[in-house]
Structure formats: structure tokens, C-alpha cells
Scaffold this active site. Sequence first.
Site, mmCIF file in Angstrom:
data_model
loop_
_atom_site.group_PDB
_atom_site.id
_atom_site.type_symbol
_atom_site.label_atom_id
_atom_site.label_comp_id
_atom_site.label_asym_id
_atom_site.label_seq_id
_atom_site.Cartn_x
_atom_site.Cartn_y
_atom_site.Cartn_z
ATOM 1 N N TYR A 165 -20.448 12.517 19.212
ATOM 2 C CA TYR A 165 -19.243 11.821 19.705
ATOM 3 C C TYR A 165 -19.344 11.622 21.223
ATOM 4 C CZ TYR A 165 -14.336 10.758 20.599
ATOM 5 O OH TYR A 165 -13.171 10.153 21.007
ATOM 6 N N SER A 179 -13.859 7.979 26.371
ATOM 7 C CA SER A 179 -13.184 9.270 26.179
ATOM 8 C C SER A 179 -13.526 10.229 27.305
ATOM 9 C CB SER A 179 -13.621 9.896 24.848
ATOM 10 O OG SER A 179 -13.098 11.203 24.728
HETATM 11 N N1 LIG Z 1 -6.689 10.750 20.129
HETATM 12 C C1 LIG Z 1 -7.291 11.197 21.225
HETATM 13 O O1 LIG Z 1 -6.964 12.260 21.764
HETATM 14 C C2 LIG Z 1 -8.400 10.402 21.828
HETATM 15 C C3 LIG Z 1 -8.943 10.825 23.055
HETATM 16 C C4 LIG Z 1 -9.963 10.086 23.635
HETATM 17 C C5 LIG Z 1 -10.417 8.936 23.023
HETATM 18 N N2 LIG Z 1 -9.885 8.574 21.828
HETATM 19 C C6 LIG Z 1 -10.397 7.356 21.206
HETATM 20 O O2 LIG Z 1 -9.287 6.510 20.923
HETATM 21 C C7 LIG Z 1 -9.557 5.744 19.748
HETATM 22 C C8 LIG Z 1 -8.475 5.963 18.712
HETATM 23 O O3 LIG Z 1 -8.347 7.344 18.459
HETATM 24 P P1 LIG Z 1 -7.340 7.892 17.344
HETATM 25 O O4 LIG Z 1 -7.046 9.301 17.692
HETATM 26 O O5 LIG Z 1 -6.229 6.926 17.143
HETATM 27 O O6 LIG Z 1 -8.335 7.898 16.067
HETATM 28 P P2 LIG Z 1 -7.994 7.793 14.505
HETATM 29 O O7 LIG Z 1 -9.111 8.469 13.809
HETATM 30 O O8 LIG Z 1 -6.599 8.287 14.241
HETATM 31 O O9 LIG Z 1 -8.023 6.213 14.228
HETATM 32 C C9 LIG Z 1 -9.240 5.498 14.233
HETATM 33 C C10 LIG Z 1 -9.051 4.237 13.411
HETATM 34 O O10 LIG Z 1 -10.320 3.549 13.369
HETATM 35 C C11 LIG Z 1 -10.503 3.057 12.051
HETATM 36 N N3 LIG Z 1 -11.918 2.858 11.763
HETATM 37 C C12 LIG Z 1 -12.876 3.801 11.550
HETATM 38 N N4 LIG Z 1 -14.048 3.218 11.240
HETATM 39 C C13 LIG Z 1 -13.835 1.886 11.284
HETATM 40 C C14 LIG Z 1 -14.666 0.747 11.055
HETATM 41 N N5 LIG Z 1 -15.970 0.884 10.702
HETATM 42 N N6 LIG Z 1 -14.137 -0.485 11.192
HETATM 43 C C15 LIG Z 1 -12.837 -0.636 11.522
HETATM 44 N N7 LIG Z 1 -11.981 0.399 11.728
HETATM 45 C C16 LIG Z 1 -12.483 1.644 11.614
HETATM 46 C C17 LIG Z 1 -9.898 4.139 11.155
HETATM 47 O O11 LIG Z 1 -9.620 3.652 9.853
HETATM 48 C C18 LIG Z 1 -8.647 4.527 11.942
HETATM 49 O O12 LIG Z 1 -7.538 3.735 11.581
HETATM 50 C C19 LIG Z 1 -10.949 6.151 19.289
HETATM 51 O O13 LIG Z 1 -11.896 5.294 19.884
HETATM 52 C C20 LIG Z 1 -11.093 7.552 19.864
HETATM 53 O O14 LIG Z 1 -12.441 7.919 19.996
HETATM 54 C C21 LIG Z 1 -8.895 9.276 21.222
#
Ligand SMILES: NC(=O)c1ccc[n+]([C@@H]2O[C@H](COP(=O)([O-])OP(=O)(O)OC[C@H]3O[C@@H](n4cnc5c(N)ncnc54)[C@H](O)[C@@H]3O)[C@@H](O)[C@H]2O)c1
Length: 249
Positions: free
Chosen positions: A152, A139
Site C-alpha cells: 500500500y 496517502s
Molecule cells: N480512509 C483513510 O483514512 C484514507 C487515508 C489516506 C488515503 N486514503 C485513500 O482515499 C481513497 C478512499 O479511501 P476509503 O477509505 O474511502 O476507501 P474504501 O475502501 O472505503 O473505498 C474504496 C472504493 O474504491 C472502490 N474500488 C476498489 N477497487 C476498484 C476498482 N478496481 N475499480 C473501481 N473502484 C474500485 C471500492 O469498491 C470502494 O468503493 C483511497 O485511495 C485510499 O487509499 C484513505
Amino acid sequence: MSVSGKVVLITGAARGLGFEYAQALGAQGAHIVAGDVADCASAASAAGNGSIGVRLDVTDPGSCEAMVAAAVAAFGRVDGIVNNAALYGSLSGGRFNAIPEADWDAAMAVNVKGIWNCCKAVVPAMRQGGGGSIVNIASLAATYGMPFALHYTTSKAAVIGLTRGLARELGRDNIRVNAIAPSAVMTEGTVAFLGDKYERGLEVIRTGQSIQRTLAPADLSGTVAWLLGDGSQFVTGQTVAVDGGTVML
Ligand SMILES: NC(=O)c1ccc[n+]([C@@H]2O[C@H](COP(=O)([O-])OP(=O)(O)OC[C@H]3O[C@@H](n4cnc5c(N)ncnc54)[C@H](O)[C@@H]3O)[C@@H](O)[C@H]2O)c1
């Protein structure tokens, strides 16, 4: 050069960006094994190509091994994994000394140890198939140094270190390990993470970018597909910032 025909595991695929990766890679012809603690049936059907959904808890090594076994049973091999599952919106933010210890531990257990668990589970199958590509989701929080969510930010910095060290260990097995560091894109996780500061947060992020628009899921799935595919065969240990030119690594 494409992911067509490749067998790719995606963790955290029930919603958000994991779902987007499943859909986008499936549209390019990949067979997807979508895993999540939540139901992944719709992610599998959005991916097509006989893709399957499995229940997965990345904090449980046995669950990670079961996901790999399901992939091998369905498709005979594993070519790639996108380590996307993370705790994000459900974590409480705030000053570094006010973060609840349980939240700190949960962030490390899912965001860091979860990737280690998945890598341990998938590497034997990749070795068996002669190689593979691991893509870890870091991230901008780590590359920039985001304040007020130190658990985080620290967990995502650990993902970058894990990527580098593991790339050196697995290069001789023809297994590449890379990461992407996205800025913010609208998902349920982002809305929950930024709360009522959501619009302001995106505006601040945009202001720091070289390219003045908000990140779209397709920007991420394109980079993930490149890292999974044969077009990046000599790229390993890298963290690709997909942030419109905010942090230049
Ligand atoms: N959305 C953003 O702006 C953004 C920016 C930078 C990085 N990220 C990273 O991208 C990835 C996805 O982000 P997102 O916004 O789609 O998040 P989100 O919270 O919408 O989705 C995360 C998913 O991970 C699943 N999850 C959580 N714990 C789990 C476990 N123990 N085992 C299996 N699955 C599990 C959840 O059920 C969910 O479906 C993450 O790694 C996040 O840190 C997101």
C-alpha cells in the site's frame, strides 16, 4: 473559483471518501459521474445536479473509456477527475516479506495502474475542452513511510511520482495534475485496514499531528474542491498533505 457547473468524474465513489467527495462537490454545484465496481446510484443521487453513476473497474482500460464516454454523453465535456479508487482495507498487512504476492500485484494494479488507465481515458476529453484538473489520492502512508503495509505504501508513493511526471507532460494542454495525501479518517476501508488496532492507530496518528484532532471528510473535500476549481490555476505537480501538520512537504 468554485466547482459550480464543472463536470467531475470520481472513481471509487460507491462508499467512503469517494461518496463524500460526490456529495460535497455536488452540493457546490458540480455535475458528478460516480464510478465504482459497486453500485453508484446512491452516490449519484446524493450529488444531485443530474449526476450519474456508472460501473467502473479501473484495472480495465475499456471500462475507464466507457466512464468518460458516459460523462461526455450526459454533460458534453469533462473538467476534472478525482482518482480515488484504491485497494485499502481488503489488503493484508504484515512484515514486508510476508505480504502475499497476489496482494502486492493487486495493490499495484488498482492503486497505480488504475490511475494511469483513467488518465489515459480522460485526457483526450479534457484536451477537447481546453483543459482540466486531475486530482490523485495518495496517502500519509507514502509521505510518512508507513511500515507493515509495504504494498500500500509503495503504491501511494507511486501515485506521487505519477502526479509529478504527468503534470510536466500535460501542462501545455492546460491540464493540471495534483495529489492529496490524507492521514486517517474513519471509513469502512480504515476500519478494515486497522482492524482491532483502529482506536490505537488513530491515537498514534493524532499524536504526531500539529493540529490535535482527527481528520474529517470535509477537510479532504475542501482541498479536493480547491484543486479542481479555478482558485488553484497555477498549481500543478503538487502533493498537498491534508494531515494536520504531520509531514511538512
Ligand atoms: N480512509 C483513510 O483514512 C484514507 C487515508 C489516506 C488515503 N486514503 C485513500 O482515499 C481513497 C478512499 O479511501 P476509503 O477509505 O474511502 O476507501 P474504501 O475502501 O472505503 O473505498 C474504496 C472504493 O474504491 C472502490 N474500488 C476498489 N477497487 C476498484 C476498482 N478496481 N475499480 C473501481 N473502484 C474500485 C471500492 O469498491 C470502494 O468503493 C483511497 O485511495 C485510499 O487509499 C484513505
